[in-house]
Structure formats: structure tokens, C-alpha cells
Design an enzyme around this catalytic site. Structure first.
Site, mmCIF file in Angstrom:
data_model
loop_
_atom_site.group_PDB
_atom_site.id
_atom_site.type_symbol
_atom_site.label_atom_id
_atom_site.label_comp_id
_atom_site.label_asym_id
_atom_site.label_seq_id
_atom_site.Cartn_x
_atom_site.Cartn_y
_atom_site.Cartn_z
ATOM 1 N N SER A 80 -1.180 11.271 1.452
ATOM 2 C CA SER A 80 -0.875 9.961 0.896
ATOM 3 C C SER A 80 -1.807 9.953 -0.655
ATOM 4 C CB SER A 80 -1.586 8.861 1.662
ATOM 5 O OG SER A 80 -1.097 7.653 1.380
ATOM 6 N N LYS A 96 5.132 4.172 -1.219
ATOM 7 C CA LYS A 96 5.476 5.596 -1.558
ATOM 8 C C LYS A 96 6.706 6.387 -0.803
ATOM 9 C CE LYS A 96 0.419 6.585 -2.366
ATOM 10 N NZ LYS A 96 -0.802 7.185 -1.470
ATOM 11 N N GLY A 154 0.850 -1.089 -0.043
ATOM 12 C CA GLY A 154 0.040 0.115 -0.149
ATOM 13 C C GLY A 154 0.951 1.268 -0.159
ATOM 14 N N SER A 155 0.499 2.259 0.584
ATOM 15 C CA SER A 155 1.041 3.483 0.629
ATOM 16 C C SER A 155 2.460 3.652 1.263
ATOM 17 C CB SER A 155 0.016 4.694 1.251
ATOM 18 O OG SER A 155 -1.223 4.823 0.284
ATOM 19 N N THR A 156 2.898 2.675 2.016
ATOM 20 C CA THR A 156 4.054 2.825 2.369
ATOM 21 C C THR A 156 5.132 2.627 1.635
ATOM 22 O OG1 THR A 156 4.048 0.424 3.009
ATOM 23 C CG2 THR A 156 3.354 1.642 4.787
#
Length: 482
Positions: A276, A210, A206-208
């Protein structure tokens, strides 16, 4: 007569040479395989265990995690939830994890005083194996276990400066004290308790992820912390508005900023990271391109098995070798979806690498071997590989701090401490709740703890994973620097 004697002598000589070669092969070359193969060697291992008091496995502070009682071959596991670190010792099913990797020391076959070993054998005294001291802090481990709750998933806690693993949680686990009695149930259980989710479980981050895209974009110079992004705003069928980006027919949207007004919206890069925004990171990924994003992901460790000392699985960007050449796939990967599959250990390494100024530490689980009056240092702080420059790491750290101060990771705030963090809500398919993910470290200015949390199908990372990460970081900080 002489000819007959000569023939017999040559035959005997050939026989002795053949026996010597066979013994050398089985006793030297294949000795390790024979010793470890419990399928054919269980009786001998049982007999050996009767004459050896196997060494203990201790945590970093000397707490006993595994021991053998004098005169007994059965192992006692006082912290069964650490089975994915300690492993188990069984004459039927063999040895795993630390029990296997350091089995020669634990059994006294290596590291012992040779003169004492001979004296023990002559006097029929049980040989005492060496103790193995882990980097694990059992009190931090218990905090992580409780914070994880009953959900499936994993937690990895690292000391960024040294690479020491302070805690490693994998749920569900099984009781190694009952492995021989419960093996049929353990090996077929639907929750896969044999899988070490912390080092072998592959999850959509997921967004981690990024954080890697951000670091790559800043380090390669294709963006800066001051860049302001423009966003087109579209609506769905219900009339709700989103920031949108169309990539070859693939619609990327971001609903994390509430319902924006019609027209355009502007966000600076730090705000986009804190909020995010998928659209921002899809744009950055497309700018980076497949080759550059792949290169930076490898610098952080993806594609390589992280050297820990127990079994681990390499994280990957995709299943197909050229998938990222497709712009839509590249965009999805850049904000943490697509075919990304990473381990919690890898996520913790990303946090530790940023915390450490851009150089990934080599994580390790074993500090020392203690046998008799001698102590052998095993684990030492080592650089694994450089991912980004110190300047880039400092910029990313500041944006991670803003994500905690003003973004979705705000639940990780600790009074009086600057915390760096990033949440993730990883979509895993229709009809299934997303994984809740968090990575972070603290204090941001002088890090002593980095953490990665994955809770399977638990929902939003900001709601489910962040409180777990915060509890663990608080526990480490309250105990002082490790």
C-alpha cells in the site's frame, strides 16, 4: 322559457365537465401522491389498513422479516437491524425503503387477483397483500451485524455474479417497531440513525481506492505488473526514514515498508500494492492525469447513483469540478485521500466488478413478489457497465490476492481459499482517528462473495476492518454458493 332552460343546461354541463376533470386529476394523476402523503391522509390509510392484511417481507430463504398479524394493522419487525432495507410503515410518518417502494404490492393494491379482490370487498373479507422476497440472507446479515460490533459504520455484501445483496449493515440503526413512539428521539439522535450509511454514507476510502487507480493504470497501458519503481528516501524530524515524493510542495510519503535504508529502494508494482505504498500510486495518478482517472472512476460507478431500489447517494472524486487539475490534489486522490467521498455500496461494487471480470453488476435487493398462487420475478442478474477489460481484472485480482498473501490484508486469509482483498486506513482530519476500511472477494478464482467494510474512526483497516470482512466471507462460503 326555452332560453332559460338552455342556460341552466349549459351551466350544469360545464359543472359536470369540471367535476369530471377534477376527479380525474385527483383520482388518476395525483392518486399516488394522495395515497402516500400520510400528513393529510393518515385517517384514510388507517382505515385502509384495517381492511388489508399487509403482505410480509421475507429473506431469500423464507425467513419472516416483517409481517402483520391477522386483524391488526400494526407491523411487526422481527429483524429491526434491517430497518435501512425494509424501512417502516406508519400512518403518521409514511413509508420508507422497501415498505414504500413495494407498498402497492404489500397493501394488495397491485398484483392481486382482481376477481378475488372484488369478492373480498363484497364479502367484507380483509384483502391480503403480496409478500416481497428479498435477496438478503438473514443469517449472513446476523454474522455481519455481530462482526461489526457496536461501532458506527457499514457493511455491504454482494454476490458478484448476480448483483444480489446478501447483507446490508448500517450502524447505528433504530427499532421500526417503536418509530411512532420514539420519533422525536430517533430524528434528533446525535448518531444519525436515520441515515443509511451503507448506501448514503460518504466516506474517504483510503487505500482501497488504489484498486481503481491500479485498474486504470493497467487498463490504459501506462504501467504493467512487471514495472519496478524507484523510491527516494527521506527522513522526518525524528530521524525516521520514509519513501517520499514531492508534488509541487506537497510531500507524499509511505511508511508502510518499515524504515528503509538511505538512498533508493526498488519495488515491483504488485509489491507496492500489497504494501500500500502511497508514493507509487501518486506517481501512477500523475501519469494517468485528471481526465483519465476521472473517466475510469466513472466506469466503476463514481459520479452516478447506483441503481439499487432504495435511496443511495452518488460517490464523488471531489467537491470542486477542476480540483484534480492541481497535481497535488490529483496525487492525493490517486492513493485514496483528497476530497474523495464514496459509499460502502460503491466500494462493494468495485470489489464485485474486479471479481466479475471487469463488468460491474447491477445490485438488487428484491427477488420476487408472491401473491396468492402466483410468483413474479423482480430481480434478475444484469450488467450495469463495463469498467475494465477481463485481462486487466485478472491482473488486479492477482495483486489483490498478493495483498492478502503477503501484504497488509493478510488477516483475511481463509485456509484452503484464495482471497483477494485491500485494506484502507482513511485519514479524516486532525485529532480524529482514521476510518478502518476493507474490500475483498472470495474465492479469487470463482467468486461467490464480495464485501466492503467501513468502521468509523476505528483505526487501522488491517486491524479493525479485515477481521470483519473475513468473518463474513467465511460465513458465506460455509453456506455454499448463493
Amino acid at each position: 322559457m326555452k332560453l332559460g332552460i338552455r342556460r341552466v343546461g349549459i351551466t350544469l354541463l360545464v359543472g359536470f365537465v369540471a367535476i369530471a376533470l377534477a376527479l380525474s386529476y385527483w383520482q388518476v394523476i395525483k392518486a399516488g401522491d394522495l395515497t402516500g402523503d400520510a400528513r393529510y391522509n393518515g385517517f384514510r390509510l388507517n382505515e385502509r389498513d384495517k381492511s388489508v392484511q399487509r403482505g410480509r417481507i421475507l429473506d431469500r430463504n423464507g425467513a419472516v422479516l416483517v409481517e402483520s398479524k391477522p386483524g391488526e394493522s400494526k407491523r411487526v419487525y422481527t429483524a429491526p437491524w434491517l430497518v435501512h432495507v425494509t424501512g417502516f410503515h406508519s400512518a403518521i410518518y409514511g413509508d420508507t425503503n422497501i415498505e414504500a417502494q413495494f407498498g402497492d404490492y404489500l397493501s394488495g393494491a397491485a398484483g392481486a387477483d382482481p376477481f378475488k379482490a372484488v369478492a373480498d370487498d363484497l364479502l367484507h373479507r380483509p384483502r391480503v397483500g403480496s409478500d416481497v422476497v428479498l435477496t438478503i440472507d438473514s443469517e449472513i446479515q446476523e454474522v455481519a451485524e455481530k462482526a461489526m460490533g457496536p461501532l458506527s459504520g457499514a457493511v455491504v455484501v454482494l454476490q458478484p455474479k448476480t448483483g444480489e445483496v446478501l447483507a446490508l449493515v448500517s450502524h447505528p440503526f433504530f427499532d421500526p417497531n417503536r418509530v411512532e413512539k420514539d420519533w422525536p428521539n430517533i430524528s434528533t439522535a446525535s448518531g444519525a440513525p436515520l441515515l443509511n450509511r451503507a448506501t448514503q454514507g460518504l466516506y474517504t476510502p483510503g487505500s482501497t481506492f488504489k484498486t481503481i487507480t491500479l485498474a486504470a493504470a493497467l487498463d490504459s497501458g501506462i504501467t504493467s505488473a512487471s514495472e519496478v519503481f524507484d523510491y527516494e528516501v527521506g527522513t522526518d524530524g525524528s530521524g525516521r526514514s520514509f519513501h517520499t515524493l514531492n508534488v509541487n510542495g506537497y510531500e507524499v510519503y509511505c511508511a508502510n515498508h518499515g524504515s528503509p535504508p538511505p538512498g533508493q529502494l526498488e519495488l515491483a508494482l504488485p509489491e507496492a500494492y500489497a504494501a500500500s505504498c502511497n508514493v507509487t500510486f501518486a506517481k501512477l495518478g500523475l501519469r494517468l492525469g485528471a481526465q483519465r482517472l476521472t473517466d475510469y472512476a466513472r466506469r466503476f460507478g463514481l459520479g452516478n447513483e447506483i441503481p439499487l431500489g432504495i435511496a443511495s447517494t452518488a460517490s464523488r472524486l471531489s467537491n470542486a469540478p477542476n480540483l484534480l487539475n492541481d497535481p497535488a490534489s490529483l496525487a492525493a486522490t490517486s492513493f485514496g485521500q483528497g476530497q474523495l467521498a464514496v459509499t460502502p455500496l460503491q466500494m462493494a461494487e468495485v470489489a464485485a466488478t474486479i471479481a466479475r471480470g471487469g463488468t460491474a453488476p447491477q445490485p438488487y435487493l428484491v427477488k420476487q413478489i408472491r401473491g396468492g398462487s402466483s410468483t413474479r420475478e423482480i430481480g434478475q442478474p444484469r450488467d450495469w457497465q463495463r469498467a475494465i477489460s477481463p485481462e486487466t481484472a485478472k491482473q488486479v485480482t492477482e495483486m489483490m490476492v498478493q495483498a492478502v498473501e503477503n501484504g497488509w490484508a493478510s488477516g483475511a486469509k481463509i485456509p484452503g481459499v484464495r482471497v483477494a482483498g485491500k485494506t484502507g486506513t482513511a485519514e479524516v482530519g486532525p485529532g480524529r482517528a482514521p476510518h478502518a476500511v476493507f474490500v475483498g472477494f472470495a474465492p479469487a478464482d470463482d467468486p461467490v462473495v464480495a464485501v466492503a467494510v467501513v468502521k468509523e474512526n476505528a483505526g487501522a483497516g488491517s486491524v479493525e476492518a479485515v477481521p470483519t470482512g473475513k468473518a463474513i466471507m467465511e460465513a458465506v462460503l460455509s453456506r455454499g454458493q448463493h
